[in-house]
Design a protein around this motif. Structure first.
Motif, short mmCIF file in Angstrom:
data_model
loop_
_atom_site.label_atom_id
_atom_site.label_comp_id
_atom_site.label_asym_id
_atom_site.label_seq_id
_atom_site.Cartn_x
_atom_site.Cartn_y
_atom_site.Cartn_z
N LYS A 95 0.84 -1.14 -0.02
CA LYS A 95 0.22 0.10 0.04
C LYS A 95 0.81 1.27 -0.08
N GLN A 150 -0.03 3.58 -2.61
CA GLN A 150 -1.31 4.44 -2.62
C GLN A 150 -0.64 5.68 -1.53
N LEU A 206 -6.90 6.12 -6.42
CA LEU A 206 -6.77 4.83 -6.21
C LEU A 206 -5.20 4.29 -6.76
N SER A 207 -4.25 3.57 -6.22
CA SER A 207 -3.10 3.22 -6.96
C SER A 207 -3.49 1.73 -7.55
N THR A 240 -1.32 -0.93 -5.95
CA THR A 240 -1.80 -1.45 -4.79
C THR A 240 -2.97 -2.27 -4.84
#
Length: 261
Positions: free
Chosen positions: A53, A56, A180-181, A184
């Motif tokens: 994460k 993100q 949002l990535s 991730t």
């Protein structure tokens, strides 16, 4: 030489499987192979979770915005991760079966704090971090009865589905995945999918296996949205200036040609 390998192999295999490989030289044992594969996958997932994460988090820091990230979804996700981590820890399951939740919890908490921070609630962001730290201590210090953790684990499935699908609903409404990535999202999907296998091998706990099945489904929905909305502008976003400017130029050329005629 073989005896020197035993301390290392204990992290991956049971004593029986170590004997099967080192003493009997039987490398075709199916049960031992599954156990070894599960352990290796588990440690690989843990290694990956350290950074899963981070893209993100970096995206939030870079853009100084939590636009498109559903805070309720983040909090529900954090609740599910934390209760799952605490349940496994108290039950004494191998770290390779749940260790990734430790790093996911830290990173998810950071995302929640950043969304609050960039949303204008700086004080609330700090309070959130303090409260979360206290909750983790209470859940893992023995103050919480195992029956309570079992109930919390049972609620993980609806919590996960509600959290992930609320993010999916936000994506649908915005016609975009916002901040949002992609890295991730895809890593979370792959990790939850692999965890179905490792949980089956290392814990045999139906509740945990069902939780990862639900998580894989929900993550899969967001992966599908990420692919679908990849190059599509979200609602309220204007198309690129180059394309918009092309039409007036073309129109002016037509006007000139008419005058010449």
């Amino acid at each position: 030489m073989t005896e020197a390998l035993r301390p290392i192999l204990k992290y991956f295999l049971s004593e029986d499987c170590i004997d099967t490989y080192l003493v009997d030289h039987d490398f075709t044992d199916g049960a031992c192979f599954k156990s070894l594969l599960s352990k290796c996958l588990g440690y690989a997932i843990i290694a990956g979770s350290i950074l899963v994460k981070i893209p993100q988090v970096l995206k939030l820091l870079k853009n100084k915005s939590g636009e498109g990230i559903n805070l309720i979804s983040v909090l529900l996700d954090l609740t599910a991760i934390t209760s799952h981590m605490s349940y496994n820890y108290v039950k004494g399951y191998p770290f390779s079966a749940w260790g990734d939740n430790t790093f996911l919890a830290l990173q998810t908490a950071a995302i929640g704090a950043l969304v609050l921070f960039y949303g204008g609630s700086r004080a609330l962001s700090l309070i959130f971090c303090l409260i979360y730290g206290l909750v983790v201590y209470i859940l893992n210090s023995g103050l919480t009865p195992i029956n309570v953790l079992l109930v919390a684990q049972a609620f993980n499935i609806p919590i996960l589905l509600l959290g992930k699908l609320s993010q999916a609903w936000t994506n649908y409404k915005n016609s975009s995945t916002g901040q949002l990535s992609a890295a991730t999202v895809f890593l979370l999907f792959a990790g939850s999918l692999a965890r179905i296998f490792t949980s089956t091998q290392e814990t045999g706990d139906f509740m945990i296996i069902a939780t990862f099945c639900a998580s894989t489904f929900a993550n899969g929905v967001i992966v599908a949205q990420m692919i679908y909305y990849w190059n599509k502008p979200g609602k309220g976003k204007k198309p690129k200036a180059g394309k918009a400017a092309a039409k007036p130029v073309a129109a002016s050329k037509k006007t000139k040609s008419k005058k010449i005629d």
